[in-house]
Write a protein that holds these residues in place. Structure first.
Motif, mmCIF file in Angstrom:
data_model
loop_
_atom_site.group_PDB
_atom_site.id
_atom_site.type_symbol
_atom_site.label_atom_id
_atom_site.label_comp_id
_atom_site.label_asym_id
_atom_site.label_seq_id
_atom_site.Cartn_x
_atom_site.Cartn_y
_atom_site.Cartn_z
ATOM 1 N N GLU A 173 0.829 -1.209 0.000
ATOM 2 C CA GLU A 173 0.000 0.000 0.000
ATOM 3 C C GLU A 173 0.861 1.257 0.000
ATOM 4 N N SER A 375 -7.041 13.541 -5.009
ATOM 5 C CA SER A 375 -6.836 12.115 -4.732
ATOM 6 C C SER A 375 -6.401 11.875 -3.287
ATOM 7 N N CYS A 378 -9.731 11.668 -1.485
ATOM 8 C CA CYS A 378 -10.818 11.012 -2.222
ATOM 9 C C CYS A 378 -11.426 9.872 -1.411
ATOM 10 N N ASP A 379 -10.592 9.125 -0.680
ATOM 11 C CA ASP A 379 -11.104 8.001 0.111
ATOM 12 C C ASP A 379 -12.124 8.461 1.142
ATOM 13 N N THR A 380 -11.855 9.591 1.769
ATOM 14 C CA THR A 380 -12.795 10.111 2.768
ATOM 15 C C THR A 380 -14.124 10.473 2.124
ATOM 16 N N ILE A 382 -15.369 9.194 -0.602
ATOM 17 C CA ILE A 382 -16.036 7.962 -1.025
ATOM 18 C C ILE A 382 -16.795 7.336 0.139
ATOM 19 N N ARG A 383 -16.164 7.318 1.303
ATOM 20 C CA ARG A 383 -16.825 6.726 2.467
ATOM 21 C C ARG A 383 -18.073 7.515 2.874
ATOM 22 N N LEU A 387 -19.472 5.747 -3.852
ATOM 23 C CA LEU A 387 -18.699 5.690 -5.090
ATOM 24 C C LEU A 387 -19.436 6.327 -6.261
ATOM 25 N N ASN A 427 -11.460 10.506 -10.425
ATOM 26 C CA ASN A 427 -12.626 9.627 -10.240
ATOM 27 C C ASN A 427 -12.606 8.450 -11.206
ATOM 28 N N ALA A 430 -10.113 5.656 -10.468
ATOM 29 C CA ALA A 430 -10.219 4.927 -9.206
ATOM 30 C C ALA A 430 -11.590 4.295 -8.976
ATOM 31 N N ALA A 434 -13.061 0.299 -8.018
ATOM 32 C CA ALA A 434 -13.550 0.061 -6.656
ATOM 33 C C ALA A 434 -14.982 -0.467 -6.665
#
Length: 543
Positions: A173, A375, A378-380, A382-383, A387, A427, A430, A434
């Motif tokens: 990772e 980016s 971005c994970d935050t 998405i949660r 998505l 977007n 990724a 996902a």
């Protein structure tokens, strides 16, 4: 940042145990050196996107033919990546199985960067005159650009394999994050170098060979970056010969866009085993491998659910919209916004075009920077948002910004469009991948009558990637003739807008359909989304 001698010895000890047995983590310095080549690759991609089409147009190539360049590289990649990947897996060099290929491809990339701006001086040195000079410059520039694009594609694939082999699983990772960050920063710096008006720096007017000083400086800078980063990457993590491990090597991804890394590459016959006809059989086998790969993807698509086919169609439309903008943006700014003419003998019109191309590179710098920063959190998002909602929101902003760009090509509109394009790029690179495990878990990846196997997810990822490949090929083939028929480079914005408009209903249906009610997250209000974005930015800043 310094690395101790003991740390280096630990790394070498870990590496000497072989690819499959390595367990000790690599130091941060070694990882930075390894992924530095990813910085150089995207640095060169930005330079190529910024000046590839303008340089071809200046040689006198018709616009409907100049755009084809962006389809030739991927096509050559499909034909040769299987061969190069299999050859790399079989390599028994004492230097390792990845680094010899990285060195050769990096040398080809360096040569392409070095000679690209010197088509006219080389023609003059060869004694060519008149029409012969013009013809030579056209074919030389076109060939150098094809070689540049092909080497970049192959080098990215080889570095990915090198990273996969060298980084232990528990550091995977961290290695992938550093690789992605290096790519984002490389794209930003490459666009920024291209945007500076180097002709205004008097010291650089004396560069050898004459010709376009701007091109010479930009490509010389890219050449220097490739040399330094290649050297750093090649000495970062020593490889051991696979011959010491029973001749077995880890399977490698055959293509830059083939994420199916867990699938072993179908080996091409070794020339030593084929005798005198080995070369012909090897080439035929690799072409057959391409055919089987394509036919296998088509067969796999027949078992996918309507939801997956819908996702693919939506991605194709979205990619076509944004690639049309990204690839031809500098030409659009030079011709439409600044009113320049790349083939004009009027020095004023030509200077306006050059000024517009540099301005387009600044906008692309902003695009790359916004995508890189987005980016990071971005994970935050998405949660919190989900998505598909996040992808839909990004594309809707793209649709609005391109629509405003059609109405007015003001600096503010181009500025907003650049930021939005960076977000949408992140977007698209990724979110679709996902979604695949999510679709698999909810039972909407395959048709109900089809049983899933262990390799279904990898095949689905490879299938989704084809939407970007075919979109690039379509954009390269169709944009030039459309611009020619339309009579103006403003057709670039029209094409992008039409495809973003076509993609809108597909994204809306993507959000609404095929999701079990129990799995749908509650709708989020504007206040919640804004609060989420601000919180994510704060966490990134304070990290």
């Amino acid at each position: 940042m310094h690395e101790s001698k003991d740390g280096a010895e630990e790394d070498d000890a870990a590496i000497a145990t072989g690819w499959r047995k390595r367990s000790l983590p690599l130091s941060r310095l070694r990882l930075l050196m390894l992924v530095s080549l990813a910085f150089a690759i995207d640095f060169c991609y930005s330079v190529e996107v910024g000046y590839g089409i303008p340089a071809l147009l200046k040689t006198g190539v018709d616009e409907k033919y100049a755009t084809v360049i962006w389809g030739v590289g991927p096509l050559l990649g499909v034909l040769f990546q299987g061969y190069l990947g299999s050859a790399s897996d079989r390599c028994t060099s004492s230097w390792g199985r990845r680094r010899p290929f990285i060195a050769v491809i990096a040398a080809g990339l360096s040569l392409s960067l070095l000679v690209f701006p010197y088509g006219k001086p080389i023609a003059t040195a060869l004694g060519l005159k008149g029409h012969a000079t013009a013809t030579f410059v056209v074919f030389f520039t076109f060939g150098a650009l094809v070689a540049l694009d092909f080497c970049l594609d192959q080098l990215q694939s080889a570095v990915r394999m090198y990273l996969l082999d060298s980084v232990p699983a528990k550091d995977g990772e961290r290695g992938n994050f550093m690789y992605s960050a290096a790519m984002g920063l490389g794209a930003c710096f490459g666009s920024a170098l291209s945007a500076v008006s180097w002709e205004d720096v008097g010291v650089l007017v004396s560069l050898p060979g004459g010709g376009d000083v701007q091109l010479q400086v930009v490509f010389a800078g890219a050449f220097a970056v490739v040399l330094v980063c290649s050297a750093a990457s090649l000495v970062s993590v020593p490889e051991s010969s696979p011959a010491g491990h029973g001749g077995e090597a880890n399977p490698s991804p055959l293509a830059r866009g083939n994420p199916e890394a867990s699938q072993p590459a179908a080996p091409c016959p070794d020339r030593r085993e084929e005798g005198e006809g080995g070369a012909a059989i090897t080439c035929f086998s690799c072409l057959a491998e391409v055919y089987h790969s394509v036919s296998g993807t088509v067969q796999f698509a027949r078992h996918l659910s309507p939801a997956m086919l819908h996702l693919w169609g939506s991605l194709f439309l979205q990619w076509t919209s944004i690639l049309t903008l990204y690839i031809f943006f500098t030409d659009y700014v030079g011709e439409v916004v600044y009113g320049g003419v790349p083939t004009s003998t009027n020095r004023t019109l030509l200077a306006l075009y050059d000024q517009g191309v540099r301005a387009g590179c600044w906008y692309q710098t902003l695009l790359n920077l916004s995508g890189f920063l987005y980016s990071l959190f971005c994970d935050t998002l998405i949660r919190q948002v989900g998505l598909r909602r996040l992808m839909a929101a990004g594309h809707f902003l793209l649709f609005l910004s391109v629509g405003l760009g059609m109405v007015s090509s003001s600096s503010l509109n181009l500025l907003v469009m650049s930021v939005v394009c960076g977000i949408v790029f992140s977007n698209l690179l990724a979110i679709p991948y996902a979604l695949i495990p999510y679709y698999e878990e909810t039972g909407i990846l395959l048709q109900s009558s089809t049983s899933s196997g262990d390799d279904v997810r990898g095949k689905a990822v490879a299938f989704v990637y084809t939407s970007m490949f075919l979109s690039q090929f379509f954009t390269a083939s169709a944009t030039g003739p459309i611009i020619k028929a339309y009579g103006s480079a403003s057709a670039i914005m029209v094409i992008s807008f039409l495809f973003s408009l076509l993609a809108l209903p597909t994204i809306f249906l993507l959000v609404m359909r095929d999701t079990p009610t129990s799995l749908r997250s509650p709708s989020l209000g504007l206040r919640t989304v804004v609060r989420t974005v601000v919180g994510a930015v704060f966490r990134v800043i304070t990290r």
